[in-house]
Design an enzyme around this catalytic site. Structure first.
Site, mmCIF file in Angstrom:
data_model
loop_
_atom_site.group_PDB
_atom_site.id
_atom_site.type_symbol
_atom_site.label_atom_id
_atom_site.label_comp_id
_atom_site.label_asym_id
_atom_site.label_seq_id
_atom_site.Cartn_x
_atom_site.Cartn_y
_atom_site.Cartn_z
ATOM 1 N N ILE A 32 0.828 -1.216 0.000
ATOM 2 C CA ILE A 32 0.000 0.000 0.000
ATOM 3 C C ILE A 32 0.864 1.268 0.000
ATOM 4 C CG2 ILE A 32 -0.261 0.370 2.508
ATOM 5 C CD1 ILE A 32 -3.327 0.588 1.948
ATOM 6 N N HIS A 101 6.072 -12.023 5.937
ATOM 7 C CA HIS A 101 5.916 -11.540 4.565
ATOM 8 C C HIS A 101 7.281 -11.190 3.987
ATOM 9 C CE1 HIS A 101 5.583 -8.110 7.307
ATOM 10 N NE2 HIS A 101 6.168 -7.396 6.357
HETATM 11 P P1 5GP Z 1 6.971 -4.587 7.480
HETATM 12 O O1 5GP Z 1 7.203 -3.169 7.926
HETATM 13 O O2 5GP Z 1 6.179 -5.372 8.523
HETATM 14 O O3 5GP Z 1 8.187 -5.299 7.007
HETATM 15 O O4 5GP Z 1 6.059 -4.468 6.195
HETATM 16 C C1 5GP Z 1 4.688 -4.300 6.238
HETATM 17 C C2 5GP Z 1 4.276 -3.720 4.919
HETATM 18 O O5 5GP Z 1 2.874 -3.844 4.803
HETATM 19 C C3 5GP Z 1 4.596 -2.225 4.773
HETATM 20 O O6 5GP Z 1 5.469 -2.042 3.661
HETATM 21 C C4 5GP Z 1 3.237 -1.577 4.576
HETATM 22 O O7 5GP Z 1 3.253 -0.525 3.632
HETATM 23 C C5 5GP Z 1 2.368 -2.738 4.118
HETATM 24 N N1 5GP Z 1 0.966 -2.629 4.486
HETATM 25 C C6 5GP Z 1 0.476 -2.284 5.717
HETATM 26 N N2 5GP Z 1 -0.873 -2.310 5.704
HETATM 27 C C7 5GP Z 1 -1.238 -2.668 4.421
HETATM 28 C C8 5GP Z 1 -2.505 -2.865 3.795
HETATM 29 O O8 5GP Z 1 -3.571 -2.714 4.387
HETATM 30 N N3 5GP Z 1 -2.478 -3.235 2.495
HETATM 31 C C9 5GP Z 1 -1.318 -3.420 1.801
HETATM 32 N N4 5GP Z 1 -1.424 -3.781 0.523
HETATM 33 N N5 5GP Z 1 -0.101 -3.248 2.372
HETATM 34 C C10 5GP Z 1 -0.066 -2.876 3.673
#
Ligand code: 5GP
Length: 116
Positions: A32, A101
């Site tokens: 997103i 992820h």
């Molecule tokens: P992390 O910071 O945990 O490695 O990555 C989480 C990722 O999830 C972030 O890059 C963030 O932009 C993405 N993200 C968070 N909420 C959503 C959502 O509701 N939809 C999508 N498509 N991505 C999300």
């Protein structure tokens, strides 16, 4: 950390996401808040909270994920351009969603990550 995460809601199609790849085990959708012109998140449909838990509980999931990445990058021609795969493990490493992820990033020229 047992709360239902946003990614479980995406798997159940309870909230929308731009899904770009799906098979029996793996789902991939656009981030997103993209950090590169291609920024896709790959998740396994069976939950774990981070990479270490995934390996401990079900190590074959990692090959499910990377096979999906191979298939997707070849289909999209991203393999020709080059790409980076990142997973953050733990809040101090930048993990904000506690559902394992893998960030697939492409479209830019990345520096040599992790080199002195
Ligand atoms: P992390 O910071 O945990 O490695 O990555 C989480 C990722 O999830 C972030 O890059 C963030 O932009 C993405 N993200 C968070 N909420 C959503 C959502 O509701 N939809 C999508 N498509 N991505 C999300």
């Amino acid at each position: 950390m047992d709360d239902v995460t946003i990614f479980e809601k995406i798997i159940k199609k309870e909230i929308p996401a731009e899904i770009v790849f799906e098979n029996h085990n793996v789902l991939a959708f656009k981030d997103i808040s993209p950090q590169a012109s291609t920024h896709v998140l790959f998740i396994h449909k069976e939950k774990s909270t981070n990479i270490n838990e995934m390996i401990e509980k079900n190590p074959t999931q990692i090959s499910d994920i990377f096979k999906a990445i191979k298939e997707f990058t070849e289909l999209e021609g991203i393999d020709q351009h080059g790409f980076r795969v990142v997973t953050n493990c733990g809040a101090r490493a930048g993990q904000s969603v506690f559902y394992t992820h893998f960030h697939l990033l492409s479209g830019e020229s990345f520096g040599n990550f992790g080199r002195a």
